[in-house]
Design an enzyme around this catalytic site. Structure first.
Site, short mmCIF file in Angstrom:
data_model
loop_
_atom_site.label_atom_id
_atom_site.label_comp_id
_atom_site.label_asym_id
_atom_site.label_seq_id
_atom_site.Cartn_x
_atom_site.Cartn_y
_atom_site.Cartn_z
N VAL A 111 0.88 -1.16 0.00
CA VAL A 111 0.00 0.00 0.00
C VAL A 111 0.93 1.22 0.00
O VAL A 111 2.09 1.10 0.40
CB VAL A 111 -0.91 -0.05 1.28
CG1 VAL A 111 -0.08 -0.21 2.57
CG2 VAL A 111 -1.83 1.15 1.41
N ASN A 119 1.85 -1.27 10.64
CA ASN A 119 2.64 -1.58 11.83
C ASN A 119 2.03 -1.04 13.12
O ASN A 119 1.00 -0.38 13.13
CB ASN A 119 4.11 -1.19 11.65
CG ASN A 119 4.37 0.29 11.71
OD1 ASN A 119 3.53 1.07 12.18
ND2 ASN A 119 5.53 0.70 11.25
N GLN A 120 2.70 -1.36 14.20
CA GLN A 120 2.20 -1.04 15.53
C GLN A 120 2.61 0.39 15.94
O GLN A 120 2.32 0.82 17.04
CB GLN A 120 2.78 -2.07 16.51
CG GLN A 120 1.94 -2.37 17.71
CD GLN A 120 0.71 -3.17 17.39
OE1 GLN A 120 0.77 -4.14 16.63
NE2 GLN A 120 -0.42 -2.78 17.97
N MET A 121 3.33 1.07 15.05
CA MET A 121 3.64 2.50 15.21
C MET A 121 4.67 2.83 16.28
O MET A 121 4.86 4.01 16.62
CB MET A 121 2.37 3.31 15.49
CG MET A 121 1.38 3.26 14.37
SD MET A 121 -0.17 4.04 14.82
CE MET A 121 -1.08 2.67 15.44
N VAL A 122 5.28 1.81 16.88
CA VAL A 122 6.35 2.08 17.86
C VAL A 122 7.44 2.88 17.15
O VAL A 122 7.90 2.50 16.08
CB VAL A 122 6.94 0.77 18.41
CG1 VAL A 122 8.22 1.03 19.20
CG2 VAL A 122 5.91 0.03 19.25
N VAL A 260 7.09 -3.22 -9.99
CA VAL A 260 8.32 -3.19 -10.78
C VAL A 260 8.71 -4.63 -11.07
O VAL A 260 8.77 -5.47 -10.17
CB VAL A 260 9.44 -2.44 -10.04
CG1 VAL A 260 10.79 -2.68 -10.70
CG2 VAL A 260 9.10 -0.95 -10.01
N HIS A 546 10.46 -7.57 11.91
CA HIS A 546 11.53 -6.65 11.53
C HIS A 546 12.50 -7.28 10.52
O HIS A 546 13.72 -7.31 10.75
CB HIS A 546 12.29 -6.19 12.79
CG HIS A 546 11.41 -5.53 13.79
ND1 HIS A 546 11.63 -5.59 15.15
CD2 HIS A 546 10.28 -4.78 13.64
CE1 HIS A 546 10.68 -4.91 15.79
NE2 HIS A 546 9.85 -4.42 14.89
N HIS A 589 12.62 -1.52 17.46
CA HIS A 589 11.74 -1.76 16.33
C HIS A 589 12.36 -0.99 15.16
O HIS A 589 13.10 -0.03 15.37
CB HIS A 589 10.33 -1.31 16.67
CG HIS A 589 9.79 -2.06 17.88
ND1 HIS A 589 8.62 -2.74 17.85
CD2 HIS A 589 10.31 -2.24 19.11
CE1 HIS A 589 8.42 -3.33 19.04
NE2 HIS A 589 9.45 -3.03 19.82
C1 LIG Z 1 2.46 -5.69 11.16
C2 LIG Z 1 3.77 -4.98 11.37
C3 LIG Z 1 4.03 -4.36 12.59
C4 LIG Z 1 5.23 -3.67 12.79
N1 LIG Z 1 5.38 -2.94 13.94
C5 LIG Z 1 6.41 -2.06 14.01
C6 LIG Z 1 6.46 -1.09 15.04
O1 LIG Z 1 5.55 -0.97 15.88
N2 LIG Z 1 7.51 -0.25 15.09
C7 LIG Z 1 8.53 -0.34 14.18
O2 LIG Z 1 9.49 0.41 14.32
N3 LIG Z 1 8.50 -1.24 13.18
C8 LIG Z 1 7.44 -2.06 13.05
N4 LIG Z 1 7.36 -2.90 11.99
C9 LIG Z 1 8.48 -2.92 11.02
C10 LIG Z 1 8.57 -1.67 10.13
O3 LIG Z 1 7.29 -1.22 9.78
C11 LIG Z 1 9.41 -2.01 8.91
O4 LIG Z 1 10.68 -2.46 9.30
C12 LIG Z 1 9.64 -0.83 7.95
O5 LIG Z 1 8.46 -0.11 7.74
C13 LIG Z 1 10.21 -1.33 6.63
O6 LIG Z 1 10.42 -0.24 5.76
P1 LIG Z 1 10.89 -0.50 4.27
O7 LIG Z 1 10.99 0.82 3.61
O8 LIG Z 1 12.09 -1.36 4.29
O9 LIG Z 1 9.73 -1.37 3.61
P2 LIG Z 1 8.16 -1.08 3.45
O10 LIG Z 1 7.71 0.06 4.28
O11 LIG Z 1 7.49 -2.38 3.66
O12 LIG Z 1 8.02 -0.61 1.95
C14 LIG Z 1 8.24 -1.45 0.84
C15 LIG Z 1 7.26 -1.04 -0.25
O13 LIG Z 1 7.68 -1.60 -1.50
C16 LIG Z 1 6.55 -2.07 -2.20
N5 LIG Z 1 6.99 -3.10 -3.16
C17 LIG Z 1 7.46 -4.33 -2.92
N6 LIG Z 1 7.76 -4.96 -4.07
C18 LIG Z 1 7.48 -4.08 -5.08
C19 LIG Z 1 7.58 -4.12 -6.49
N7 LIG Z 1 8.02 -5.22 -7.14
N8 LIG Z 1 7.22 -3.03 -7.20
C20 LIG Z 1 6.75 -1.91 -6.57
N9 LIG Z 1 6.62 -1.82 -5.23
C21 LIG Z 1 7.00 -2.90 -4.49
C22 LIG Z 1 5.66 -2.61 -1.09
O14 LIG Z 1 4.32 -2.75 -1.51
C23 LIG Z 1 5.86 -1.57 0.01
O15 LIG Z 1 4.93 -0.52 -0.07
C24 LIG Z 1 6.20 -3.64 11.76
C25 LIG Z 1 5.95 -4.28 10.54
C26 LIG Z 1 4.74 -4.93 10.33
C27 LIG Z 1 4.49 -5.57 8.99
#
Ligand SMILES: Cc1cc2nc3c(=O)[nH]c(=O)nc-3n(C[C@H](O)[C@H](O)[C@H](O)COP(=O)(O)OP(=O)(O)OC[C@H]3O[C@@H](n4cnc5c(N)ncnc54)[C@H](O)[C@@H]3O)c2cc1C
Ligand SMILES: *[C@@H]1O[C@H](CO)[C@@H](O)[C@H](O)[C@H]1NC(C)=O
Ligand SMILES: *[C@@H]1O[C@H](CO)[C@@H](O)[C@H](O)[C@H]1NC(C)=O
Ligand SMILES: *[C@@H]1O[C@H](CO)[C@@H](O)[C@H](O)[C@H]1NC(C)=O
Ligand SMILES: *[C@@H]1O[C@H](CO)[C@@H](O)[C@H](O)[C@H]1NC(C)=O
Ligand SMILES: *[C@@H]1O[C@H](CO)[C@@H](O)[C@H](O)[C@H]1NC(C)=O
Length: 602
Positions: A111, A119-122, A260, A546, A589
């Site tokens: 999304v 996520n849990q927003m911590v 992508v 994570h 987190h």
């Molecule tokens: C349920 C849950 C609870 C969590 N709770 C916490 C918390 O409370 N506090 C905290 O610090 N961390 C928490 N985390 C972890 C934290 O949210 C993640 O570590 C962090 O947001 C990851 O960031 P990112 O940019 O690496 O990936 P993401 O934010 O996941 O972004 C990756 C994006 O790339 C997109 N994507 C993937 N493949 C493709 C493609 N082929 N083409 C185009 N787009 C693509 C995905 O759809 C997504 O939107 C939680 C995670 C989850 C799932």
């Protein structure tokens, strides 16, 4: 997700199904200076910052859609109920003997906003030692002190409201906080009262309570804020922070609902260079391409960024030929060094009412809470849970820390990483193990996270020894992939967690917690032997969500996939900026660290 509400609240207020909005891209250019792959936590941060310069054109391509502000996304207490919806990739880790052969789910946001919408927003930071070790591994400019300004740059901190501050003694250090960043951080205006018992228990056990963990002194028990709007007390995700504030810029474009499929490269005179990015709305749709003038920036997260590299021909030639992809860059480390925090919960019952559980079970209570939330943005639904946790060095919670350390320094840890780990990955891993061993007995490295949610307790492994991997199973990103979590494969990880479970019983046995009439429901007080606890752990362990490390920052000869400017080795015009670049997980987190990394590289 930790303790999510499949709740009475949702039963009363069914979720709307308004049509999805896909950003149109009639105005899309044929090429952009930067094409950001993935519009999540890191991707939106980078795209926003790059497009601050109006002469720079930036495109984000995101697989998921823009959400409809559904209650289950915006209301803090419902955090976690987004898991398993259309906004979740619904991935699972491969079956793993370390967790009794189970295939554990690994939710990931699909999304605009990525995992910050699920996520849990911590919103917390690790300790100084967590980031200094990135620098110790050879990554210049990646110590705590060099990340500190970017943690602050990201944050717009609002202190707790007076009643909460005074009742729960929440303190903060202004110098360590940011006040003008894009991401709101604050404390809910409602706490479940038993958090005070937990704070008291931590004190009773002689565990330190730092003034503000954001100073880098993130050892002991402490309050941390959540990514919450301080007025409406709704989730404040990367979408609100970085998309809403950039979407009116004419040089910032987003294509949602498109995946992508490949990064396109061109080889000339021995130089490999990114020329464009290929994408499509669905498996069988025609591929479209967009040109890249300067860089393609991978921000698809620790699971999907390595997959995109692999299907683009950047990876291990043997693996690539097995999925019918021609090798463009021989970079075998892609997908290795995968790590995640392991969690296990010990459920307890208490005699406290009302409690968090009433939101799940008491329809009257849940209805009142919803009314209060909608009318005045106050009450139980503002609370995303877990506002005070503890991060403990091993000697602080276990009396067999020296035995565990002795095992660590004598074992051959490489036996517990994937059998097909390339030579350079093994070399880099050995360097990590030295650092992990050295910190195992120190008092400044958080080895265990202890979580309290109104009588539910859980522990999380912060510095795992086990390493897994991520592998594309075909040349198409529309196929799922093989993600080996490696959870609990190394017996050291098991010992560290079993000691953590024992520690939870010490917490339960403090006078502050005994006052709550607490009873351990599982595995039950009669289960005490190491073998029994290990069996329970392996049969119940889950992800603390994570995932990281799979495109590690480090020297190429140590299994690095990106250099210290996050540029992919062997190819020009390609970076990775998401959770996959972390060489080692912090004891925290991951969201705030992902934000800080993205702030730092733009
Ligand atoms: C349920 C849950 C609870 C969590 N709770 C916490 C918390 O409370 N506090 C905290 O610090 N961390 C928490 N985390 C972890 C934290 O949210 C993640 O570590 C962090 O947001 C990851 O960031 P990112 O940019 O690496 O990936 P993401 O934010 O996941 O972004 C990756 C994006 O790339 C997109 N994507 C993937 N493949 C493709 C493609 N082929 N083409 C185009 N787009 C693509 C995905 O759809 C997504 O939107 C939680 C995670 C989850 C799932
Ligand atoms: C995840 O699974 C749920 C339930 O089966 C489904 O409704 C949803 O669309 C799936 N998500 C994706 C991104 O496919
Ligand atoms: C807050 O401080 C007061 C005064 O020292 C103390 O009585 C109370 O127990 C503390 N509460 C918490 C939650 O720490
Ligand atoms: C349910 O909640 C209502 C409203 O708070 C309360 O009056 C009632 O006692 C609760 N019922 C139970 C069984 O706890
Ligand atoms: C460690 O503590 C446990 C109780 O938690 C106790 O049973 C055990 O004897 C102690 N072991 C050592 C080596 O002190
Ligand atoms: C760790 O040990 C050092 C040196 O003994 C001491 O100054 C410091 O306060 C300790 N920190 C914690 C968190 O116990």
């Amino acid at each position: 997700m930790l303790f999510s509400l499949t709740s009475a609240v949702l039963a009363i207020y069914p979720i709307g199904t308004a049509a999805l909005r896909t950003s149109n891209f009639e105005n899309a250019l044929s090429s952009y200076d930067y094409v950001v792959i993935g519009g999540g936590n890191s991707g939106l941060t980078v795209a926003n910052r790059l497009s601050e310069d109006s002469r720079t054109t930036v495109l984000v391509i995101e697989a998921g859609e823009i959400d409809d502000n559904e209650d289950f996304i915006t209301i803090p207490a419902l955090a976690g109920t987004t898991v398993g919806t259309k906004y979740d990739w619904n991935r699972t880790y491969a079956h793993n003997e370390g967790v009794a052969g189970r295939a554990i789910p690994i939710p990931l946001g699909k999304v605009v906003g990525g995992s910050t919408k699920l996520n849990q927003m911590v919103y917390d930071r690790g300790s100084q030692s967590d980031y200094d070790r990135w620098a110790e591994l050879g990554n210049q400019g990646w110590s705590w002190s060099s990340l500190f300004d970017y943690f602050k740059k990201n944050e717009r901190f609002t202190p707790a409201i007076d009643e909460i501050r005074d009742e729960y003694n929440i303190t903060y250090t202004p110098e360590a906080r940011g006040f003008s960043g894009y991401v709101h951080s604050t404390f809910a205006p409602f706490f479940w009262p038993t958090i005070a018992n937990f704070v008291q228990a931590i004190r009773e056990l002689g565990i330190p309570i730092p003034f503000d963990h954001a100073t880098g002194d993130a050892i002991g028990g402490y309050y941390f804020p959540h990514a919450l709007d301080p007025v409406t007390f709704r989730r404040h995700s990367a979408k609100e922070a970085f998309y809403d504030t950039a979407k009116d810029r004419s040089n910032f474009h987003v294509i949602a609902g498109h995946q992508v499929t490949r990064v396109l490269t061109e080889t000339s005179g021995g130089t490999i260079k990114v020329t464009g990015v290929e994408f499509a709305p669905s498996r069988n749709a025609a591929r479209q391409t967009v040109g890249v003038n300067r860089e393609a920036i991978l921000a698809a997260g620790a699971v999907h960024s390595p997959q995109i590299l692999q299907v683009s021909g950047i990876g291990d030639p043997a693996h690539l030929s097995s999925i019918a992809v021609n090798t463009v860059v021989n970079l075998p480390a892609v997908g290795h060094n995968f790590q995640d925090h392991v969690l296990v919960r010990l459920p307890y019952s208490t005699n406290v009412r009302p409690s968090y559980v009433d939101l799940l079970t008491n329809v009257t209570f849940a209805a009142e809470a919803m009314e209060q939330y909608l009318k005045e943005s106050r009450g139980p639904l503002t609370n995303p849970i877990a506002e005070f946790c503890a991060f403990l060095p091993l000697p602080m919670y276990s009396n067999i820390s020296s035995e565990i350390h002795a095992t660590a320094v004598t074992q051959d840890s490489t036996r517990f990483i994937p059998w097909d780990s390339p030579r350079e990955v093994i070399q880099g891993y050995r360097k990590q193990v030295e650092i992990l061993n050295e910190r195992l007995l120190s008092n400044n490295s958080g080895i265990l996270e202890v979580i309290w949610v109104d009588g539910l307790m859980a522990v999380g492994l912060q510095h795992p020894y086990s390493r897994g991997s991520v592998k594309a199973v075909s040349s198409s990103v529309f196929d799922s992939l093989q993600i080996d979590s490696a959870f609990l494969r190394n017996p050291l990880d098991v010992s560290i967690m079993v000691e953590g479970m024992r520690f939870l019983r010490k917490v339960a046995d403090t006078s502050a917690i005994r006052d709550l009439g607490i009873v351990e429901l599982e595995p039950g007080a009669e289960v005490t032997s190491t073998n029994q606890l290990e069996r329970f752990l392996r049969s119940r362990a889950e992800s603390l969500l994570h995932p990281s490390g799979s495109c590690k920052m480090g020297a190429r000869e140590d299994g690095g996939v990106v250099d210290e400017r996050l540029r992919v080795y062997g190819v020009q015009g390609l970076r990775v900026v998401d959770a996959s670049i972390m060489p080692l997980l912090p004891a925290a987190h991951t969201m705030a660290t992902v934000y800080a990394v993205a702030e730092k590289v733009t």
